[in-house]
Design an enzyme around this catalytic site. Sequence first.
Site, mmCIF file in Angstrom:
data_model
loop_
_atom_site.group_PDB
_atom_site.id
_atom_site.type_symbol
_atom_site.label_atom_id
_atom_site.label_comp_id
_atom_site.label_asym_id
_atom_site.label_seq_id
_atom_site.Cartn_x
_atom_site.Cartn_y
_atom_site.Cartn_z
ATOM 1 N N GLU A 187 40.795 42.823 39.843
ATOM 2 C CA GLU A 187 40.448 43.708 38.728
ATOM 3 C C GLU A 187 39.187 44.475 39.097
ATOM 4 O O GLU A 187 38.129 43.875 39.324
ATOM 5 C CB GLU A 187 40.237 42.897 37.447
ATOM 6 N N GLU A 193 39.166 34.784 34.272
ATOM 7 C CA GLU A 193 37.779 34.518 33.884
ATOM 8 C C GLU A 193 37.690 33.423 32.814
ATOM 9 O O GLU A 193 36.852 33.467 31.918
ATOM 10 C CB GLU A 193 37.088 35.794 33.407
#
Length: 565
Positions: A501, A405
């Site tokens: 995730e 991210e």
Amino acid sequence: MRGAILATAAALAGTAMADVAHMRRHGHDSFHQRRSPLAEADATCGCTTEVVTVWGPPTLIPVASPTPSTVTSEAVTTLHSTSTTTVTVIASASTPAASPSPATDKVPLPTPAITNFPSTGVYTIPATTVTVFDTTTVCGATTTELPAGTHTYGGVTTVVETATTVVCPYATVEPSGTTVTSVIKTTTYVCPSAGTYTIAPTTTTVPTSTVIVYPTPAVITPGTYTQPEQTVTVTRTDYTYVCPFTGQDEPTSAPAAPSTTAVPATTTAAPETTTAAPDTTTAVPSTSSAAPSSSSTAPASTGAVSGQMGMTYTPYTKGGDCKDKSSVLSEVAALKSKGFTHVRVYSTDCNSLEYIGEAARTSGLQMIIGVFISSTGVSGAQDQVTAISKWAQWDLVSLIVVGNEAIQNGYCDASTLAGFISSAKSAFQAAGYTGKVTTTEPINVWQAHGSTLCGVCDIVGANIHPFFNADVSADQAGKFVAQEIKVLESICPGKDVLNLETGWPHAGNANGKAVPGTSEQAIAIKSIADEVGSKSVFFSYFDDLWKEPGQFGVERYWGCFDTFN
């Protein structure tokens, strides 16, 4: 009479001389003694004065009037005369004038273009193409929208294992005339104890919701970058828009590895600057976009099987310190008994590669290893690329994830990340790695920057957290994740998708229909495992009690190891 005059003159002269001498001796006293000395009483005078008085009638003596005189004035005129002489000089052909040296043009770099729109309307930003030949570290730009209030943003986050002093580069702005200029500066920071520190952040107060633009370090690698034509619809006044470049025309040869600009710590125990396990507070927007069905399955190299594929593991204690080797070995080995085939590792700190690698080899697990990009940008992550290349136990590795991210968090832009993935892949391949490399971002980042990332990623890696969608309840978590995966499959056609995730918190505050809790976590985890378990890595092994509570107070409570039988 003459004698009297001479005597009087002599007396005055003597008095004056005496006064001068007296003034030299006593200063201001002489001002009170400026008179002739008295004659002695018995002295006689040798002069006789006779007074003769004449009586008679008064006589008027006429005064003659002055004769008037005539003054004649004459006008005077001054004439100024200027003469000019023209001289023609013919330059000799043998001595030509020297031509000025051309100024050296600055090489343009694909830094994000920042445009401020003072009023509402529809605007078009023209396309721009820039070719870069050398690796360069620059100040990039990122934006974040802040609600009304006081906020702290930016800065460099570092995690240290002991008290130490770090020398840290950071991006900031300095005034330059009527504007400001982004610069890279260096600061020395004393970390008094082990923990996570944010160095040189910016604090600001905004009266209303505001888009803040701030600089971040970025490495521009060789290649051709395109800023496509953009049409922006502005619905509010004083709106700031950042238009990034995208590396759509990647270089045919691998670009040079980005230069490392991070300054090492000033103590022998240099802290890792990329050890923080990622937060999971990124809201993944739901989408109703119709996506074509896909028959693609998980890549064979990942060894994915039905059930659950993998789990994330960070080797930190409850206080955020590094765990000892025996704890890591036993905990990682236990994953095999739960039916997992993979363990995902975010970074190289705390001897992660060595300890987890040993446990994986003993237990028969595969590793998904990572290069963590923090607020120091890609330059601060280069050391991890080197560490992985030296470790080089490729038979244990099914996938390398460069960045977690990083775009979503504003640590780099898409073109910078793409260049870094490409250079990292080249380094891994030079060390003997033949497997796959990707990054992982939420679905909204892939939708916005897929054209930039698809070319350098072998698969599409995404973090899909249904809890952050307020319309998704625990029992619907699996269906939500499956829908997101289908959308992702359409972004990079022909490439597989992995959910790197995912999970559900067991404590904290509700987010609409998404309610945290022990029973809710069990329901959500089972739902995800049933729907897409073979393509998902569950977050996380233990609770991360060293983290900040974060959005909805859930950041610490994602541990789900005991949820699996």
